[in-house]
Design an enzyme around this catalytic site. Sequence first.
Site, PDB file in Angstrom:
ATOM      1  N   ASP A   1      13.928  64.265  45.650  1.00 51.94           N
ATOM      2  CA  ASP A   1      13.364  63.138  44.908  1.00 51.94           C
ATOM      3  C   ASP A   1      12.324  63.638  43.904  1.00 51.94           C
ATOM      4  O   ASP A   1      11.637  64.631  44.150  1.00 51.94           O
ATOM      5  CB  ASP A   1      12.679  62.145  45.862  1.00 51.94           C
ATOM      6  CG  ASP A   1      13.672  61.323  46.655  1.00 51.94           C
ATOM      7  OD1 ASP A   1      14.833  61.211  46.220  1.00 51.94           O
ATOM      8  OD2 ASP A   1      13.284  60.782  47.704  1.00 51.94           O
TER       9      ASP A   1
ATOM     10  N   GLN B   1      13.626  61.027  35.703  1.00 53.94           N
ATOM     11  CA  GLN B   1      13.030  59.716  35.449  1.00 53.94           C
ATOM     12  C   GLN B   1      13.036  59.386  33.960  1.00 53.94           C
ATOM     13  O   GLN B   1      12.518  60.144  33.146  1.00 53.94           O
ATOM     14  CB  GLN B   1      11.593  59.692  35.982  1.00 53.94           C
ATOM     15  CG  GLN B   1      11.501  59.941  37.479  1.00 53.94           C
ATOM     16  CD  GLN B   1      10.097  60.306  37.917  1.00 53.94           C
ATOM     17  OE1 GLN B   1       9.446  61.153  37.306  1.00 53.94           O
ATOM     18  NE2 GLN B   1       9.622  59.677  38.978  1.00 53.94           N
TER      19      GLN B   1
ATOM     20  N   ARG C   1      20.446  62.250  40.048  1.00 49.41           N
ATOM     21  CA  ARG C   1      20.203  60.810  40.159  1.00 49.41           C
ATOM     22  C   ARG C   1      19.271  60.415  39.010  1.00 49.41           C
ATOM     23  O   ARG C   1      18.173  60.970  38.866  1.00 49.41           O
ATOM     24  CB  ARG C   1      19.545  60.465  41.491  1.00 49.41           C
ATOM     25  CG  ARG C   1      19.211  58.968  41.642  1.00 49.41           C
ATOM     26  CD  ARG C   1      18.264  58.709  42.813  1.00 49.41           C
ATOM     27  NE  ARG C   1      18.793  59.209  44.049  1.00 49.41           N
ATOM     28  CZ  ARG C   1      18.057  59.737  45.026  1.00 49.41           C
ATOM     29  NH1 ARG C   1      16.750  59.874  44.873  1.00 49.41           N
ATOM     30  NH2 ARG C   1      18.617  60.161  46.142  1.00 49.41           N
TER      31      ARG C   1
ATOM     32  N   ALA D   1       9.002  55.211  39.074  1.00 45.37           N
ATOM     33  CA  ALA D   1       8.254  54.228  39.861  1.00 45.37           C
ATOM     34  C   ALA D   1       6.788  54.575  40.092  1.00 45.37           C
ATOM     35  O   ALA D   1       6.145  53.982  40.948  1.00 45.37           O
ATOM     36  CB  ALA D   1       8.944  54.043  41.219  1.00 45.37           C
TER      37      ALA D   1
ATOM     38  N   THR E   1      19.901  52.008  39.803  1.00 43.94           N
ATOM     39  CA  THR E   1      19.295  50.859  39.125  1.00 43.94           C
ATOM     40  C   THR E   1      19.711  49.562  39.792  1.00 43.94           C
ATOM     41  O   THR E   1      20.772  49.487  40.417  1.00 43.94           O
ATOM     42  CB  THR E   1      19.716  50.828  37.641  1.00 43.94           C
ATOM     43  OG1 THR E   1      19.051  49.750  36.980  1.00 43.94           O
ATOM     44  CG2 THR E   1      21.218  50.635  37.499  1.00 43.94           C
ATOM     45  N   HIS E   2      18.861  48.549  39.638  1.00 43.20           N
ATOM     46  CA  HIS E   2      19.216  47.187  40.059  1.00 43.20           C
ATOM     47  C   HIS E   2      19.404  46.291  38.838  1.00 43.20           C
ATOM     48  O   HIS E   2      19.614  45.093  38.968  1.00 43.20           O
ATOM     49  CB  HIS E   2      18.113  46.600  40.948  1.00 43.20           C
ATOM     50  CG  HIS E   2      17.810  47.439  42.154  1.00 43.20           C
ATOM     51  ND1 HIS E   2      16.712  48.262  42.228  1.00 43.20           N
ATOM     52  CD2 HIS E   2      18.481  47.600  43.319  1.00 43.20           C
ATOM     53  CE1 HIS E   2      16.720  48.881  43.403  1.00 43.20           C
ATOM     54  NE2 HIS E   2      17.776  48.507  44.070  1.00 43.20           N
TER      55      HIS E   2
ATOM     56  N   ARG F   1       5.365  50.906  46.370  1.00 43.07           N
ATOM     57  CA  ARG F   1       6.075  51.068  45.093  1.00 43.07           C
ATOM     58  C   ARG F   1       7.221  50.071  44.946  1.00 43.07           C
ATOM     59  O   ARG F   1       7.542  49.635  43.848  1.00 43.07           O
ATOM     60  CB  ARG F   1       6.575  52.509  44.945  1.00 43.07           C
ATOM     61  CG  ARG F   1       5.440  53.513  44.679  1.00 43.07           C
ATOM     62  CD  ARG F   1       5.964  54.857  44.232  1.00 43.07           C
ATOM     63  NE  ARG F   1       6.678  55.530  45.286  1.00 43.07           N
ATOM     64  CZ  ARG F   1       6.102  56.278  46.233  1.00 43.07           C
ATOM     65  NH1 ARG F   1       4.784  56.426  46.247  1.00 43.07           N
ATOM     66  NH2 ARG F   1       6.824  56.869  47.151  1.00 43.07           N
TER      67      ARG F   1
END
Length: 305
Positions: free
Chosen positions: A132, A161, A182, A187, A224-225, A286
């Site tokens: 991450d 990011q 990814r 965030a 993503t949402h 977060r």
Amino acid sequence: MEKVMRDFFLFLSSNKPMTKAAKQYGLKFGANRFVAGETVEQAVKTIKELNDEGLCVTLDCLGEFVDNEQEAGEITDLCIDAVRAIGLNNLDSELSLKLTSLGLDLSEEIVLENMRRILDAATEHNVFVTIDMEDYERCGKTLAVFTQLKSEYNNIGTVIQAYLYRTEEDIKMLNEYSPNLRLVKGAYKESPEVAFPEKRDVDENFKKIIKMHLLNGNYTAVATHDDAIIDYTLKLVEEHGISKDQFEFQMLYGIREERQRELHKQGYKMRVYTPFGTDWYGYFMRRLAERPQNVAFVAKGIISK
């Protein structure tokens, strides 16, 4: 008001006394909506349920900003236990982790040693591991560790990011490694000196790096949402004839569950980022910062107790 709430929860996410207190109280006050449990056994149960619905998983071993070698070793052991549980239970799951939980802030030697222990176990059990990404201060160090380990192991990826100015150059630099990445918006609370302050600029950069990475021919996880980003990705892969085997969508456990299932039913790989562990506080804050509507879910959880 939304920005005020976001900044407030991001401030709380890095509060060490609150993190310590949260560990004592467990997954109360709504956190269990976003966290699969505190133990490997609880996580396995959740992964099995998601797999039964046709959803893939990346199991996130929670932990960050560790400041002593003993705790870094303990989290390393927990990650290895998780990898073994995934393999022995034949689960459709990867592993995600943060380097600060494994000693990144202590020394490069310690974090590399702990990562190699995890990757050796992951190789044995055929489990993919994603590093991450954390805050800007640790971005360069994280990529340095990733590139070192990518030269030694095949089963490793990392996160990029979209809200950072440096991201486009990072995508170009990483391309020589043919990386599995990814891609996310980001965030953490960052200075406008290093990150786009406006959402529209972040969104445009997100689209740019999705296109760059896919057209470079590399495996791409679009995390993503946001329906606009999902629709952009689907249009892009159709226009360029990109195979469904080259990309996947990722969403967080407990958020937009119906949309997750819709994408799976449409034939796209849908991976659910599923955290577990006792060090859940920063992650939870977060999630509240990202989506103010999540606060309503938490409030309901508190009232119902």
